[in-house]
Design an enzyme around this catalytic site. Structure first.
Site, short mmCIF file in Angstrom:
data_model
loop_
_atom_site.label_atom_id
_atom_site.label_comp_id
_atom_site.label_asym_id
_atom_site.label_seq_id
_atom_site.Cartn_x
_atom_site.Cartn_y
_atom_site.Cartn_z
N GLU A 167 0.90 -1.17 -0.20
CA GLU A 167 -0.17 -0.39 -0.06
C GLU A 167 1.00 1.32 -0.11
OE1 GLU A 167 -3.26 2.40 0.37
OE2 GLU A 167 -2.96 0.85 -0.40
N HIS A 177 -3.97 -8.72 -17.40
CA HIS A 177 -5.10 -7.95 -17.77
C HIS A 177 -5.31 -6.49 -17.85
CE1 HIS A 177 -8.94 -9.19 -19.18
NE2 HIS A 177 -9.72 -8.76 -17.59
N HIS A 221 2.70 2.22 -3.78
CA HIS A 221 1.39 2.26 -4.33
C HIS A 221 1.57 3.93 -3.87
CE1 HIS A 221 -1.64 2.93 -6.49
NE2 HIS A 221 -2.68 3.71 -5.99
N HIS A 251 -20.03 -8.31 -19.10
CA HIS A 251 -18.33 -7.66 -19.26
C HIS A 251 -17.78 -8.79 -20.28
CE1 HIS A 251 -14.33 -6.30 -18.63
NE2 HIS A 251 -14.38 -7.56 -18.32
N HIS A 286 -12.69 5.13 -9.68
CA HIS A 286 -11.03 5.81 -9.09
C HIS A 286 -10.37 4.66 -10.38
CE1 HIS A 286 -7.52 4.72 -6.51
NE2 HIS A 286 -7.65 5.97 -6.55
#
Length: 330
Positions: free
Chosen positions: A61, A288, A64, A222, A126
């Site tokens: 975290e 992906h 990032h 999707h 986001h």
């Protein structure tokens, strides 16, 4: 007095794009490892500390957050540099502005997500804003590279080639916009933990059309959207390669878009088949996300280039000569 050359601006744009890529990668790792709240509900500190305790989750975290902060600094530096030394290049200045704007927006949304829990729809948004920031940085890098390598006679020859059709321009723009919708749907699948809704690929739970309820419906929609995106990209690549032989750049972008979309399809299949293997799943899921981010960036840049080429042909043909002082759209 410091003066930046086009080559230095090019390398600055490269670094900005790389940092943005690492920020998007870091965000994907945070999501896929469930590390979003490893620093508690605190931002920018981590459990009240500037340097967090050494745990895998908190380091993921915090790393990032570090790259997101660097992305903000580099996008700000790019915005200032291009405003200062490339003000006449409105396209490059626009890319730099969009990069800075959406880095700020996605950073703010990320901070809010830590401080207060957000819905899956907001979290997917986001991801979408992060993607726009990355694609803007990619367009800045590609556009600056082309500007640095361009020659004056190249502009004149390019403008005299067979004009790009309005239909092809519209198809390119539509495909780019539609790819963003597919990205949002994919992010929604991830943030609602619906990945396991469809077992198997290309069939969903052994059926071509399963019962569309809960996670199954989310994943299946999707997949249908991704299939349509592949068909649109394949058509776009075909037209770019075979109908626009005068434009090597468009042909290359078309081929790149098709290859990225094809790899995206197979990476989606890999995600399905590695759901029960955490070690392999994380790599398939990251591939992906990064492939669709690259595809979106290529489609956005291709849309801008098609618009510029169409406008250039109009200027040469005398359709837009109201203001000869307007700089060319190259």
């Amino acid at each position: 007095m410091i003066f930046l050359t086009t080559n230095q601006l090019k390398w600055l744009s490269y670094l900005t794009c790389l940092i943005m890529f690492l920020a998007v990668l870091g965000g994907a790792v945070v999501t896929k490892t469930g590390s979003g709240l490893e620093c508690g509900n605190e931002w920018p500190l981590c459990h009240g500390k500037l340097i967090p305790a050494y745990t895998i989750g908190s380091m993921i975290e915090y790393t990032h957050r570090l790259f997101s902060g660097l992305a903000g600094l580099f996008s700000l530096a790019s915005m200032f540099a291009f405003w200062r030394y490339a003000r006449t290049r409105r396209d490059l200045l626009g890319y730099a502005f969009m990069t800075l704007l959406f880095v700020i927006v996605q950073g703010g949304m990320g901070a809010l997500a830590v401080i207060k829990s957000q819905s899956a729809a907001v979290m997917a948004l986001h991801m979408g804003f992060s993607l726009i920031a990355f694609s803007s940085a990619m367009m800045l890098a590609l556009g600056t590279k082309r500007w640095h390598e361009a020659r004056e006679y190249d502009h004149k020859l390019e403008a005299q080639k067979k004009p790009v059709s309005k239909a092809f321009r519209n198809l390119t723009c539509f495909t780019a916009i539609y790819s963003y919708i597919v990205v949002y749907m994919g992010a929604f699948v991830s943030h609602t933990d619906s990945q396991g809704g469809c077992s198997g690929w290309p069939l969903c739970n052994g059926e071509w059309v399963p019962e569309l309820s809960g996670g199954v419906g989310v994943v299946f929609m999707h997949r249908i959207a991704a299939l349509i995106l592949f068909m649109l990209t394949a058509l776009l690549g075909h037209l770019a390669f075979w109908k626009h032989k005068d434009y090597p750049e468009l042909r290359a972008l078309g081929v790149a878009a098709v290859l990225l979309c094809l790899m995206q399809v197979f990476s989606g299949a890999a995600v399905v088949y590695t759901l029960d293997n955490e070690r392999l799943y994380i790599f398939a899921a990251l591939a992906h996300i990064l492939l669709i981010a690259s595809l979106f960036g290529v489609l956005c840049y291709m849309s801008v280039r098609v618009w510029q080429l169409n406008r250039a042909s109009s200027v040469v043909s005398g359709k837009n000569v109201t203001n000869p002082m307007i700089p060319p759209p190259w």
